[in-house]
Design an enzyme around this catalytic site. Structure first.
Site, PDB file in Angstrom:
ATOM      1  N   LYS A 110      13.822 -47.585 -93.098  1.00  0.00           N
ATOM      2  CA  LYS A 110      14.676 -47.633 -91.797  1.00  0.00           C
ATOM      3  C   LYS A 110      15.042 -49.218 -91.649  1.00  0.00           C
ATOM      4  CE  LYS A 110      10.924 -44.603 -89.669  1.00  0.00           C
ATOM      5  NZ  LYS A 110       9.358 -44.446 -89.910  1.00  0.00           N
ATOM      6  N   LYS A 190      16.815 -33.588 -97.385  1.00  0.00           N
ATOM      7  CA  LYS A 190      15.791 -32.884 -96.733  1.00  0.00           C
ATOM      8  C   LYS A 190      16.331 -33.238 -95.515  1.00  0.00           C
ATOM      9  CE  LYS A 190      11.450 -35.141 -94.837  1.00  0.00           C
ATOM     10  NZ  LYS A 190      11.940 -35.853 -93.882  1.00  0.00           N
ATOM     11  N   LYS A 193      15.460 -35.617 -88.506  1.00  0.00           N
ATOM     12  CA  LYS A 193      16.033 -36.276 -87.550  1.00  0.00           C
ATOM     13  C   LYS A 193      17.168 -37.252 -87.974  1.00  0.00           C
ATOM     14  CE  LYS A 193      11.938 -38.212 -85.474  1.00  0.00           C
ATOM     15  NZ  LYS A 193      11.100 -38.004 -86.177  1.00  0.00           N
TER      16      LYS A 193
END
Ligand code: ADP
Ligand code: TRP
Length: 324
Positions: A110, A190, A193
């Site tokens: 992230k 994969k 979102k």
């Protein structure tokens, strides 16, 4: 056996969420006690728009119920309805080594993607451990990407039980269905979102979802030639919906040649559309009764709190916060 899982209200659900986390959870509610919650505190690490967060919470509740979560069998609640989870998270953080959190892929990924490296994001796995341990959960159905977070939870249990006494907190097991642990997205990576490659669980319209399915990446084998099965996104996705006979037919048609990818995508879309049809109807019904959703969540929170207090009072005594 008590199963528990959380889903973040951080955007529209996709079929990876459904097959990886929701369906296993729905199946487990038949097999013992179940605690399922909306991880709204966790979603704050990515959603800082209050209106958006509130809408996402409501929609996730509706979607989970529409997909078959049965509030008479499972305790369904909002994470933030039990703020006691933060007390446990703090206690856990005092035994959790920094290195354990520094190694977490999810945090590193992230940050690499440009999300600000705030403390909430870093401490995310500790709050997740508290979610699980506050309810003495034994089994946690999640997708492959949550495996490391479950390992962190297990390390924390070993540590706290070592410091404050064996058996203080319950050691949970991840339940990862390896055959569907990684639902591929329209690009073959994969489905997530954050990668913009999702097939929605509930799309806006039939046309909009069909358009997404038609965009699935394929190779350039000419129409008349046999198509490879290995590595095909269409095959991997169709497997989720088709029965054995339908699957064998699809494989045979792939291998026969003479049919194009457009036809196979249409077949996949039809299977998807039929599969979720009863859930779509249920969702429409639920949308008409927002009072019912609030009632379910309030009832769930009450039961969740009872269980949370049992564990917390055990922990308060064991740690010396409350003298015995
Ligand atoms: P996303 O990757 O889209 O942000 P989340 O991290 O919110 O999804 O995941 C919610 C749940 O759905 C988790 O238990 C996760 O493991 C599962 N999940 C997400 N994507 C997939 C996928 N492609 N295949 C299987 N399970 C998935
Ligand atoms: N981290 C999980 C996800 O992104 C959501 C979550 C929060 C969770 N707390 C949990 C999952 C506890 C299982 C158990 O999908």
């Amino acid at each position: 056996m008590r199963s528990l899982t959380g889903l973040q209200p951080s955007g529209k659900l996709h079929i990876g969420n459904y097959f990886g986390a929701m369906l296993p959870a729905i199946q487990l509610q038949e097999k013992g006690e179940a605690f399922y919650f909306i991880a709204d505190y966790h979603a704050m690490t990515s959603t800082q728009d209050p209106k958006q967060l509130a809408e996402n919470i409501q929609e996730l509740a509706i979607d989970f119920l529409a997909c078959g979560l049965n509030p008479d069998k499972a305790v369904f609640f909002r994470q933030s309805a039990i703020p006691e989870v933060h007390e446990l998270a703090w206690i856990l953080s005092t035994v959790c080594p920094m290195g354990l959190l520094e190694r977490c892929h999810s945090y590193k990924d992230k940050v690499a993607k440009g999300i600000s490296a705030n403390h909430g994001l870093f401490a995310y796995p500790v709050l997740m451990a508290a979610d699980i341990l506050l309810y003495d959960a034994n089994v946690v159905p999640v997708g492959e990407d949550q495996k490391q977070h479950l390992e962190v939870t297990r390390d924390i249990v070993a540590k706290i039980n070592d410091v404050y006494g064996e058996g203080l907190l319950t050691m949970p097991e991840p339940r990862i269905r390896t055959e569907i642990a990684k639902v591929p997205g329209t690009d073959g990576e994969k489905m997530s979102k954050s990668y913009g490659n999702t097939i929605p669980l509930f799309g806006d319209t039939m046309k909009s979802v069909r358009k997404v399915v038609m965009k699935i990446v394929t190779d350039t084998t000419p129409l008349e030639e046999p198509k490879p099965i290995e590595g095909s996104n269409i095959i991997a996705l169709y497997k989720l919906f088709a029965n054995e006979a339908e699957m064998s037919q699809m494989v045979a048609d792939f291998q026969a040649g003479g049919m194009g990818y457009g036809d196979f995508k249409q077949r996949l879309f039809d299977a998807y559309w039929d599969y979720f049809s009863p859930m779509r109807d249920k969702k429409e019904e639920l949308k008409k009764e927002p009072g019912y959703i609030d009632e379910v969540l309030a009832k769930g929170a009450e039961k969740a709190r009872e269980n949370a207090n049992i564990v917390l009072s055990r922990v308060r005594k064991a740690t010396g916060l409350v003298s015995v």
